[in-house]
Structures are given as structure tokens and as C-alpha cells.
Scaffold this motif. Structure first.
Motif, PDB file in Angstrom:
ATOM      1  N   ARG B 176      28.316  83.349  28.439  1.00 36.54           N
ATOM      2  CA  ARG B 176      29.605  83.750  29.020  1.00 36.54           C
ATOM      3  C   ARG B 176      29.799  85.270  28.906  1.00 36.54           C
ATOM      4  NH1 ARG B 176      29.992  79.605  31.973  1.00 36.54           N
ATOM      5  NH2 ARG B 176      30.773  77.671  31.086  1.00 36.54           N
ATOM      6  N   SER B 177      29.287  85.863  27.837  1.00 36.50           N
ATOM      7  CA  SER B 177      29.501  87.296  27.603  1.00 36.50           C
ATOM      8  C   SER B 177      28.742  88.169  28.596  1.00 36.50           C
ATOM      9  CB  SER B 177      29.090  87.662  26.172  1.00 36.50           C
ATOM     10  OG  SER B 177      27.670  87.696  26.050  1.00 36.50           O
ATOM     11  N   ILE B 178      27.708  87.609  29.239  1.00 40.60           N
ATOM     12  CA  ILE B 178      26.923  88.439  30.172  1.00 40.60           C
ATOM     13  C   ILE B 178      27.177  88.065  31.633  1.00 40.60           C
ATOM     14  CG2 ILE B 178      25.097  88.879  28.483  1.00 40.60           C
ATOM     15  CD1 ILE B 178      23.380  86.768  29.904  1.00 40.60           C
ATOM     16  N   GLU B 179      28.015  87.044  31.880  1.00 40.39           N
ATOM     17  CA  GLU B 179      28.235  86.581  33.258  1.00 40.39           C
ATOM     18  C   GLU B 179      28.746  87.695  34.175  1.00 40.39           C
ATOM     19  OE1 GLU B 179      30.807  83.150  32.696  1.00 40.39           O
ATOM     20  OE2 GLU B 179      29.265  81.861  33.551  1.00 40.39           O
ATOM     21  N   ALA B 180      29.836  88.336  33.774  1.00 34.89           N
ATOM     22  CA  ALA B 180      30.469  89.324  34.655  1.00 34.89           C
ATOM     23  C   ALA B 180      29.530  90.493  34.918  1.00 34.89           C
ATOM     24  CB  ALA B 180      31.771  89.810  34.030  1.00 34.89           C
ATOM     25  N   GLU B 181      28.917  90.981  33.856  1.00 35.86           N
ATOM     26  CA  GLU B 181      28.039  92.145  33.974  1.00 35.86           C
ATOM     27  C   GLU B 181      26.847  91.860  34.889  1.00 35.86           C
ATOM     28  OE1 GLU B 181      24.873  94.542  31.132  1.00 35.86           O
ATOM     29  OE2 GLU B 181      26.280  93.114  30.247  1.00 35.86           O
ATOM     30  N   ARG B 182      26.318  90.629  34.803  1.00 35.16           N
ATOM     31  CA  ARG B 182      25.111  90.306  35.572  1.00 35.16           C
ATOM     32  C   ARG B 182      25.423  89.610  36.895  1.00 35.16           C
ATOM     33  NH1 ARG B 182      20.622  91.037  32.277  1.00 35.16           N
ATOM     34  NH2 ARG B 182      19.568  91.125  34.288  1.00 35.16           N
ATOM     35  N   GLY B 183      26.705  89.328  37.154  1.00 39.83           N
ATOM     36  CA  GLY B 183      27.076  88.694  38.421  1.00 39.83           C
ATOM     37  C   GLY B 183      26.583  87.261  38.539  1.00 39.83           C
ATOM     38  N   LYS B 184      26.610  86.539  37.434  1.00 37.76           N
ATOM     39  CA  LYS B 184      26.125  85.154  37.416  1.00 37.76           C
ATOM     40  C   LYS B 184      27.220  84.212  36.927  1.00 37.76           C
ATOM     41  CE  LYS B 184      21.930  86.611  38.399  1.00 37.76           C
ATOM     42  NZ  LYS B 184      21.321  86.394  39.730  1.00 37.76           N
ATOM     43  N   LYS B 185      27.077  82.929  37.289  1.00 35.83           N
ATOM     44  CA  LYS B 185      27.968  81.890  36.763  1.00 35.83           C
ATOM     45  C   LYS B 185      27.106  80.782  36.178  1.00 35.83           C
ATOM     46  CE  LYS B 185      31.648  82.665  40.151  1.00 35.83           C
ATOM     47  NZ  LYS B 185      32.283  82.161  41.385  1.00 35.83           N
ATOM     48  N   PHE B 186      27.297  80.507  34.900  1.00 35.10           N
ATOM     49  CA  PHE B 186      26.520  79.451  34.244  1.00 35.10           C
ATOM     50  C   PHE B 186      27.250  78.118  34.348  1.00 35.10           C
ATOM     51  CE2 PHE B 186      24.689  83.160  32.184  1.00 35.10           C
ATOM     52  CZ  PHE B 186      23.351  82.821  32.070  1.00 35.10           C
ATOM     53  N   ARG B 187      26.480  77.065  34.648  1.00 31.42           N
ATOM     54  CA  ARG B 187      27.000  75.697  34.578  1.00 31.42           C
ATOM     55  C   ARG B 187      26.191  74.962  33.517  1.00 31.42           C
ATOM     56  NH1 ARG B 187      27.666  74.293  40.951  1.00 31.42           N
ATOM     57  NH2 ARG B 187      25.421  74.408  40.823  1.00 31.42           N
ATOM     58  N   PHE B 188      26.882  74.512  32.485  1.00 29.30           N
ATOM     59  CA  PHE B 188      26.204  73.872  31.364  1.00 29.30           C
ATOM     60  C   PHE B 188      26.363  72.355  31.421  1.00 29.30           C
ATOM     61  CE2 PHE B 188      27.390  78.097  29.721  1.00 29.30           C
ATOM     62  CZ  PHE B 188      26.119  78.566  29.412  1.00 29.30           C
ATOM     63  N   THR B 189      25.314  71.670  30.997  1.00 24.96           N
ATOM     64  CA  THR B 189      25.351  70.211  30.855  1.00 24.96           C
ATOM     65  C   THR B 189      24.868  69.846  29.459  1.00 24.96           C
ATOM     66  OG1 THR B 189      24.939  69.815  33.208  1.00 24.96           O
ATOM     67  CG2 THR B 189      24.415  68.027  31.718  1.00 24.96           C
ATOM     68  N   LEU B 190      25.541  68.895  28.849  1.00 30.47           N
ATOM     69  CA  LEU B 190      25.148  68.397  27.532  1.00 30.47           C
ATOM     70  C   LEU B 190      24.775  66.923  27.653  1.00 30.47           C
ATOM     71  CD1 LEU B 190      25.110  68.691  24.346  1.00 30.47           C
ATOM     72  CD2 LEU B 190      27.482  67.870  24.419  1.00 30.47           C
ATOM     73  N   THR B 191      23.612  66.558  27.120  1.00 27.24           N
ATOM     74  CA  THR B 191      23.203  65.153  27.073  1.00 27.24           C
ATOM     75  C   THR B 191      23.202  64.710  25.616  1.00 27.24           C
ATOM     76  OG1 THR B 191      21.814  65.365  29.039  1.00 27.24           O
ATOM     77  CG2 THR B 191      21.336  63.525  27.579  1.00 27.24           C
ATOM     78  N   THR B 192      23.901  63.614  25.309  1.00 26.19           N
ATOM     79  CA  THR B 192      24.006  63.218  23.901  1.00 26.19           C
ATOM     80  C   THR B 192      23.960  61.701  23.721  1.00 26.19           C
ATOM     81  OG1 THR B 192      25.391  63.311  21.912  1.00 26.19           O
ATOM     82  CG2 THR B 192      26.544  63.306  24.024  1.00 26.19           C
ATOM     83  N   ASN B 193      23.442  61.306  22.551  1.00 25.63           N
ATOM     84  CA  ASN B 193      23.457  59.877  22.199  1.00 25.63           C
ATOM     85  C   ASN B 193      24.771  59.476  21.537  1.00 25.63           C
ATOM     86  OD1 ASN B 193      23.352  60.587  19.428  1.00 25.63           O
ATOM     87  ND2 ASN B 193      21.124  60.407  19.352  1.00 25.63           N
ATOM     88  N   GLY B 194      25.639  60.448  21.277  1.00 26.77           N
ATOM     89  CA  GLY B 194      26.990  60.146  20.814  1.00 26.77           C
ATOM     90  C   GLY B 194      27.194  60.086  19.315  1.00 26.77           C
ATOM     91  N   VAL B 195      26.122  60.000  18.552  1.00 29.85           N
ATOM     92  CA  VAL B 195      26.269  59.762  17.112  1.00 29.85           C
ATOM     93  C   VAL B 195      27.094  60.863  16.438  1.00 29.85           C
ATOM     94  CG1 VAL B 195      25.003  59.577  14.927  1.00 29.85           C
ATOM     95  CG2 VAL B 195      24.156  58.395  16.967  1.00 29.85           C
ATOM     96  N   LEU B 196      26.882  62.111  16.849  1.00 26.82           N
ATOM     97  CA  LEU B 196      27.541  63.237  16.174  1.00 26.82           C
ATOM     98  C   LEU B 196      28.743  63.787  16.946  1.00 26.82           C
ATOM     99  CD1 LEU B 196      24.399  65.179  14.840  1.00 26.82           C
ATOM    100  CD2 LEU B 196      25.980  63.728  13.550  1.00 26.82           C
ATOM    101  N   VAL B 197      29.192  63.059  17.952  1.00 24.37           N
ATOM    102  CA  VAL B 197      30.365  63.526  18.702  1.00 24.37           C
ATOM    103  C   VAL B 197      31.581  63.543  17.773  1.00 24.37           C
ATOM    104  CG1 VAL B 197      32.017  62.891  20.515  1.00 24.37           C
ATOM    105  CG2 VAL B 197      29.562  62.812  20.979  1.00 24.37           C
ATOM    106  N   ASP B 198      32.273  64.683  17.741  1.00 24.86           N
ATOM    107  CA  ASP B 198      33.515  64.786  16.972  1.00 24.86           C
ATOM    108  C   ASP B 198      34.504  65.633  17.770  1.00 24.86           C
ATOM    109  OD1 ASP B 198      32.708  67.412  16.695  1.00 24.86           O
ATOM    110  OD2 ASP B 198      32.102  67.206  14.593  1.00 24.86           O
TER     111      ASP B 198
END
Lengths: 27, 460
Positions: B176-198
């Protein structure tokens, strides 16, 4: 009588003109 | 090329190369089936004979219908020719831009799922955790090699990525800190088995993750058959309440409940309906891909059952939509009006070219399915792609590189299928995993039927 109903779809042949902008999502 | 089929009371005609979809009655269905190889006069007499008891089927009416078919052909909506092969040959000259990375932030897992393609997250290697420094270098590598692409995608994957959660958060903050400077937009995806979701995972993900994929196989006994911890305990009771809280908190944001079905639950629609009963609305269920001698492997005898299951699902989804409580199913989410352009349809997922996987120590592979196979080590995030032969192999790997696909009506929907599945089934990324093809074609028939039903305002 009307025996054929054509569903509105994107024309694939037409979409080839663009060249693909590559901004769509990438399994 | 056209494809004709009947499903759920609809007669569907797909024109493969224009993408046009037509819903027709029985008379037009038969006329279209004869149109290319039968003289006009013979079509008229054959239809008159077949529908002799129907007062609405007259010679004049049949002639009119043939004229309508002729008009659709002239308009490029029926019997269109393949003009795309030259586009496919252009791909070998395309740029080396990269727009997506799968970051393997953890080659370790807190579950011990027997069917895991990644060998319980270790990918047949040692347990490992990605450091922030390696992840940061991977993000810099992505930005540096993304050319003019604005939207960049990063999947946090494993193993179980929540076993390295602090690094995930730091990497998101860095991106996120480099998006504006580099003219990019990141889209993140998380895949999880759920055990540690809090609560921290939920709140951070709702701020930053474009999509969250939660692994759940469906009914308790189905889920717990394979998805166990190292003590042999099933994980259903542990993860379902966490997923319910997570999905509810997602609101309108994207998420998927993603399951795997095997030979042991060929009645997998019951698992999808169970997910819906648990309150989940965005669902996906994948057929297991494993060695044919594995007891959980799907068999040829399973196919008729699976085909019926996909039809049951499609009809039930139309009913749910009509009744005002819809669910989505990943494989039925096609967009006929604003779907992908022909370039996307030919090239597919982009693995090995615009999409790569990064191991915890920074090595690059064509995608997560190839990680750990030394034959497919492409380079690393410091030196970039060093083995250009692999990139060239994948660049040429499109639907037109597969002879088996040349006569397949679904080829512009599957793009030739998954290179990894083809490689594991045939030893060649340009091969075809025929079992997967059969399931894919059935899913597309269902998906197109559903879109046609919705367009006609007849949800079911």
C-alpha cells in the motif's frame, strides 16, 4: 412464428479488435 | 462450429466463435441441426414429416425459420468460422510483463489433509516460512516487471498463510505504501483453512483483502474425512463457526467457501446445499485431482452421477434466485454480456507468463501446482526469470497449442484447461486432462442454460 430467441452476448470476433488490455483478473 | 443441447426444458444453440447463444424451439433445433449438410427442400420435407401432427408447422413456416437461420449466419451469430488462430500465434511475441504473484508465505500447515496436492503444505520439501525481506523483494519484482499494468494481484497462499500472519500484514502495508508512487493498485487474496482465523484476521482482511477463500468441504462427515489435524481430529467444528463469523463480517466483499469433492461424496450438491444452510452464499466445489489409483479418485463410473449433480445444482440455484435467496457457484459465474475478450479466452490463466508462484525462499515457478518440481524452476525474485525456455513453453501454451481441443465446442470457455492438470495427467502442459474436460463441458452447459433462463426471465 418466432422460433429462435437470441440472448444478448458479447461479440467475440469484435473483442479481438481491442488487442486485450490485460487488466482483468488472473485459476 | 455450433453446439446444440437440451437441458431443463431449454433447447440451447451455442455459436462457438461468436459466443452467441440462442434459445430455440424443437422445430428450429432440428432445422439448425440439419442446416449445414442438408439441402433446403429436404429440410422442409423432413420437418413436415416429423411434425405431421402439428398445425403450426407448415411449409411456409419452416421456410421462414430457415430464412431466420440464414440471417443469423449472415449476421455472424451462427456457423461462424474460426478466425482466431493468428491471434494465438501472436502470443509468442507478447511482452514479458507480470501482473500477478502467488506468494507462498508458509510451506507448513496446521492441518494434515490426506488429499492435499501440496503434501500437507510442504510441497515435498522442508517446512519453511517466508521472511518479510523475501516477500518485499517479490512485491518489488512484481512492480518492476508489470509494465503498464495498473491492477496487480497477490495471493497469500501456503500451506496455511495464517501461520505467517504478521508477515502477511507487513507485506500488505508495504504494498500500500508504494501504490501511489508507482501508479499501481494491489488486489490481495487470502486462502485459509480457518484454524487460526480470529478478530484481527477478520478486521485486517476486511480492510485489505479483495477476496478471501475459505476451505470447507461441506457436511461434517465429508469435511472431516480428509481435513484433520495432526492428532487425527476433524476440523469441521473448529473452523465452521470462524468461517460463519468471517463471511458475515465480509458484508458485500468477495469471499468463497471452497470445497473439494472426491469419489466418497459424488452427491456433492448435498455439500453445497449444506454450505448454504450454514449461511454461506458464495460457493465453490472442485473435483479432486489425484492419482487414478488413489481410493478417493473420481472414476469413469462416477461421471453420470456427477453430470446429474451439476444439473440438480443449476436447477436449484435458479429456484433459489426466483425465491429471493440466491447463492453463487464459481463454475456457473459466466458473464455473457461483458465476459472476457478473445485474448483472455485463448490465453487462459496466464501461469508461467503473467502469473507466477514465489516460494518462501524466493524461487519462481509457473504456478503453485508446479512448486517443488525442479524441472519448472524459472528463477528467483532477485535475478528474475533465468529459464526463458519455461516461459516460452507457457507462452505458447494456449488453446490452439492443443490438438485435442481443435473440435471442442467449449475451448473458448476453458482456454485449453489447466496446464498443471494436463502435465500431471499426460506429462505435457499442452496435453489435455480428459476427465476434467468432461466435467467442464457439463458445467458450461449448465452455466449457459442458467444465463439463458435468466435472460428470458424464467428462473427455473
Amino acid at each position: 412464428m418466432k422460433r429462435i430467441v437470441t440472448i444478448e452476448t458479447r461479440d467475440l470476433a469484435c473483442s479481438a479488435i481491442n488487442g486485450g488490455c490485460g487488466e482483468c483478473q488472473t485459476c | 462450429m455450433i453446439h446444440q443441447y437440451k437441458l431443463n426444458g431449454y433447447n440451447i444453440v451455442l455459436d462457438v466463435y461468436s459466443g452467441s447463444v440462442h434459445v430455440v424451439d424443437d422445430v428450429a433445433y432440428d432445422i439448425i441441426g440439419m442446416f449445414e449438410k442438408t439441402p433446403r427442400g429436404q429440410i422442409v420435407s423432413a420437418i413436415l414429416e416429423k411434425y405431421a401432427g402439428r398445425p403450426d408447422v407448415t411449409a411456409e413456416d419452416i421456410e421462414q425459420c430457415i430464412d431466420d437461420v440464414e440471417a443469423l449466419k449472415s449476421a455472424g451469430k451462427l456457423f461462424t468460422q474460426d478466425t482466431y488462430e493468428n491471434i494465438a500465434s501472436d502470443f509468442k511475441n507478447r511482452s514479458d510483463d507480470i501482473k500477478a504473484l502467488c506468494l507462498h508465505v508458509a510451506h507448513t500447515c496446521n492441518l494434515n489433509c490426506e488429499y492435499c496436492f501440496a503434501s500437507q503444505g510442504k510441497y515435498s520439501g522442508d517446512r519453511a516460512i517466508m521472511s518479510f525481506e523475501v516477500g518485499k523483494q517479490a512485491l518489488d519484482f512484481l512492480v518492476e516487471h508489470s509494465g503498464n499494468h495498473v491492477n496487480l494481484e497477490v495471493d497469500f497462499f501456503g500451506g496455511e498463510p495464517l501461520m505467517n500472519w504478521d508477515t502477511v500484514k507487513r507485506l500488505v502495508e508495504y504494498a500500500r505504501s508504494i501504490e501511489a508512487e508507482r501508479g499501481k493498485k494491489f488486489r490481495f487474496t487470502l486462502t485459509t483453512n480457518g484454524v487460526l482465523v480470529d478478530q484481527d484476521v477478520i478486521e485486517f482482511s476486511n480492510r485489505e483483502m479483495h477476496n478471501v477463500v475459505m476451505s470447507l468441504d461441506g457436511r461434517r462427515e465429508v469435511h472431516d474425512r480428509f481435513r484433520k489435524d495432526y492428532a487425527g481430529n476433524g476440523s469441521y467444528d473448529k473452523v465452521v463457526p470462524k468461517f460463519q463469523e468471517f463471511a458475515k463480517a465480509r458484508g458485500n466483499r468477495e469471499y468463497y467457501i471452497r470445497g473439494t469433492y472426491t469419489h466418497y461424496n459424488t452427491d456433492f450438491t448435498q455439500d453445497i446445499f449444506h454450505m448454504a444452510d450454514l449461511g454461506f452464499t458464495k460457493l465453490s466445489m472442485e473435483p479432486v485431482v489425484c492419482s487414478t489409483d488413489d481410493p478417493c479418485a473420481l472414476t469413469e463410473e462416477d461421471l453420470p452421477v456427477l453430470f446429474e449433480q451439476y444439473e440438480i445444482l443449476a436447477k436449484d440455484m435458479l429456484r433459489r434466485e426466483r425465491e429471493g435467496h440466491p447463492i453463487t457457484f464459481y463454475h456457473y459465474m459466466i458473464d455473457l454480456k461483458h465476459g472476457p475478450c478473445i485474448y483472455k479466452r485463448i490465453s487462459g490463466c496466464g501461469s508461467g507468463t503473467e502469473y507466477m508462484a514465489v516460494t518462501p525462499w524466493g524461487d519462481l515457478y509457473p504456478c503453485h501446482q508446479f512448486v517443488g518440481d525442479p524441472k519448472y524452476l524459472m528463477g528467483n525474485v532477485w535475478d528474475g526469470v533465468k529459464n526463458n525456455n519455461i516461459r516460452d513453453e507457457f507462452r505458447k501454451c494456449n488453446v490452439y497449442a492443443r490438438p485435442d481441443c481443435s473440435d471442442c465446442w467449449a475451448k473458448l470457455y476453458c482456454s485449453g484447461g489447466c496446464p498443471a492438470n494436463a502435465y500431471h495427467a499426460t506429462g505435457d502442459i499442452t496435453g489435455t486432462y480428459e476427465y476434467g474436460c468432461k466435467l467442464f463441458r457439463k458445467r458450461m452447459e449448465c452455466a449457459i442454460m442458467m444465463e439463458a433462463a435468466k435472460s428470458l426471465g424464467e428462473n427455473g
